[in-house]
Write a protein that holds these residues in place. Structure first.
Motif, short mmCIF file in Angstrom:
data_model
loop_
_atom_site.label_atom_id
_atom_site.label_comp_id
_atom_site.label_asym_id
_atom_site.label_seq_id
_atom_site.Cartn_x
_atom_site.Cartn_y
_atom_site.Cartn_z
N THR A 128 1.01 -1.42 0.14
CA THR A 128 -0.18 -0.08 0.08
C THR A 128 0.93 1.30 -0.09
OG1 THR A 128 -1.61 -1.12 1.15
CG2 THR A 128 -1.80 1.31 1.20
N ALA A 129 1.97 1.19 0.95
CA ALA A 129 3.01 2.43 0.85
C ALA A 129 3.38 2.54 -0.66
CB ALA A 129 3.97 2.24 2.08
N LEU A 130 3.89 1.54 -1.13
CA LEU A 130 4.54 1.68 -2.34
C LEU A 130 3.58 2.08 -3.59
CD1 LEU A 130 6.86 1.12 -4.29
CD2 LEU A 130 5.97 -1.19 -4.71
N VAL A 131 2.30 1.83 -3.41
CA VAL A 131 1.29 2.25 -4.38
C VAL A 131 1.07 3.64 -4.18
CG1 VAL A 131 -1.16 2.06 -5.18
CG2 VAL A 131 0.18 -0.02 -4.79
N PHE A 132 1.13 4.19 -3.00
CA PHE A 132 0.80 5.48 -2.50
C PHE A 132 1.97 6.44 -3.04
CE2 PHE A 132 1.54 9.17 0.74
CZ PHE A 132 0.16 9.78 0.31
N VAL A 133 3.33 5.91 -2.82
CA VAL A 133 4.71 6.91 -3.24
C VAL A 133 4.61 6.87 -4.66
CG1 VAL A 133 6.98 6.75 -3.49
CG2 VAL A 133 6.03 6.18 -1.16
N VAL A 134 4.23 5.76 -5.63
CA VAL A 134 4.11 5.77 -6.85
C VAL A 134 3.03 6.73 -7.29
CG1 VAL A 134 3.58 4.45 -8.99
CG2 VAL A 134 5.25 3.66 -7.34
N ALA A 135 2.06 6.79 -6.74
CA ALA A 135 0.84 7.55 -7.27
C ALA A 135 1.22 8.99 -6.97
CB ALA A 135 -0.48 7.44 -6.32
N CYS A 136 1.85 9.37 -5.92
CA CYS A 136 2.34 10.78 -5.62
C CYS A 136 3.37 11.10 -6.64
CB CYS A 136 2.86 10.91 -4.23
SG CYS A 136 1.46 10.72 -2.96
N PHE A 137 4.21 10.38 -6.95
CA PHE A 137 5.40 10.59 -7.80
C PHE A 137 4.82 10.65 -9.30
CE2 PHE A 137 8.83 9.30 -10.84
CZ PHE A 137 9.68 10.04 -10.41
N SER A 138 3.70 10.01 -9.45
CA SER A 138 3.34 10.26 -11.32
C SER A 138 2.58 11.50 -11.06
CB SER A 138 2.37 9.11 -11.30
OG SER A 138 1.34 9.03 -10.54
N LEU B 169 3.26 14.21 -9.39
CA LEU B 169 4.01 15.39 -9.66
C LEU B 169 4.66 15.29 -10.92
CD1 LEU B 169 5.93 15.08 -6.17
CD2 LEU B 169 4.53 16.71 -6.95
N VAL B 170 5.11 14.05 -11.58
CA VAL B 170 5.63 14.24 -12.80
C VAL B 170 4.72 14.69 -13.88
CG1 VAL B 170 6.42 12.82 -14.51
CG2 VAL B 170 7.15 12.33 -12.34
N ALA B 171 3.41 14.42 -13.68
CA ALA B 171 2.50 15.12 -14.57
C ALA B 171 2.17 16.51 -14.52
CB ALA B 171 1.07 14.36 -14.49
N SER B 172 2.40 17.29 -13.27
CA SER B 172 2.14 18.48 -12.73
C SER B 172 3.51 19.36 -13.33
CB SER B 172 1.87 18.63 -11.50
OG SER B 172 2.83 18.32 -10.65
N PHE B 173 4.48 18.55 -13.37
CA PHE B 173 5.72 19.40 -13.58
C PHE B 173 6.36 19.05 -15.06
CE2 PHE B 173 6.45 19.45 -9.11
CZ PHE B 173 6.45 20.85 -8.83
N ASN B 174 5.48 18.31 -15.94
CA ASN B 174 5.55 17.88 -17.06
C ASN B 174 6.97 17.56 -17.60
OD1 ASN B 174 4.91 17.70 -19.84
ND2 ASN B 174 4.83 19.91 -20.44
N ILE B 175 7.70 16.75 -16.55
CA ILE B 175 8.90 16.20 -16.82
C ILE B 175 9.01 15.00 -17.82
CG2 ILE B 175 11.04 15.22 -15.69
CD1 ILE B 175 9.91 16.60 -13.20
N PRO B 176 9.76 14.90 -18.74
CA PRO B 176 9.92 13.83 -19.59
C PRO B 176 10.51 12.53 -18.84
CG PRO B 176 11.39 15.27 -20.37
CD PRO B 176 10.76 16.03 -19.13
N PHE B 177 9.80 11.22 -19.26
CA PHE B 177 10.13 10.26 -18.68
C PHE B 177 11.77 10.06 -18.74
CE2 PHE B 177 10.58 5.25 -18.38
CZ PHE B 177 10.01 5.26 -17.52
N ALA B 178 12.17 9.96 -20.00
CA ALA B 178 13.67 9.85 -20.36
C ALA B 178 14.49 10.43 -19.41
CB ALA B 178 14.01 10.12 -21.74
N GLU B 179 14.40 11.48 -18.95
CA GLU B 179 15.07 12.44 -17.98
C GLU B 179 15.13 11.93 -16.75
OE1 GLU B 179 15.39 17.24 -16.20
OE2 GLU B 179 14.13 16.76 -18.13
N ILE B 180 13.67 11.42 -16.23
CA ILE B 180 13.78 10.83 -14.89
C ILE B 180 14.56 9.56 -15.03
CG2 ILE B 180 11.95 9.73 -13.44
CD1 ILE B 180 9.95 11.59 -14.46
N THR B 181 14.42 8.67 -16.06
CA THR B 181 15.28 7.43 -15.93
C THR B 181 16.77 7.70 -16.14
OG1 THR B 181 15.02 7.34 -18.27
CG2 THR B 181 13.60 5.94 -17.04
N THR B 182 17.11 9.05 -16.66
CA THR B 182 18.60 9.19 -16.63
C THR B 182 19.02 9.78 -15.17
OG1 THR B 182 18.43 9.86 -18.93
CG2 THR B 182 20.23 10.79 -17.80
#
Length: 91
Positions: free
Chosen positions: A9-19, A21-34
């Motif tokens: 449950t904690a993992l799902v919550f962290v992933v949801a918060c992270f996703s 934030l990524v959507a709101s800041f418009n950060i590309p996925f390639a930059e995150i993985t790098t």
């Protein structure tokens, strides 16, 4: 089983918060993985350097004095010179 459920449950919550934030800041996925790969590589190199530093320390390779083997203790007793009270000569 409860611990696993709470962890999941904690993992799902962290992933949801992270996703969100990524959507709101418009950060590309390639930059995150790098950035993540760079952080992991830096952590690995730091851990390797620390392990190499500890491996080269001479005090890491010796046994503590209380854990000497029996043969080492017997050899130390044989090499010890007798004290005056142990001498075989009588006055």
């Amino acid at each position: 089983m409860t611990g696993f459920a709470v962890s999941l449950t904690a993992l799902v919550f962290v992933v949801a918060c992270f996703s969100s934030l990524v959507a709101s800041f418009n950060i590309p996925f390639a930059e995150i993985t790098t950035l993540a790969a760079n952080a992991i590589n830096k952590a690995k190199s730091t851990a390797t350097a620390a392990a190499n530093t500890n491996a080269n320390r001479p005090d890491q390779h010796t046994k503590p004095s209380g854990l000497a083997s029996t043969s080492t203790a017997k050899q130390a007793i044989k090499n010890t010179p007798p004290t005056p009270s142990q001498s075989s000569t009588s006055p």
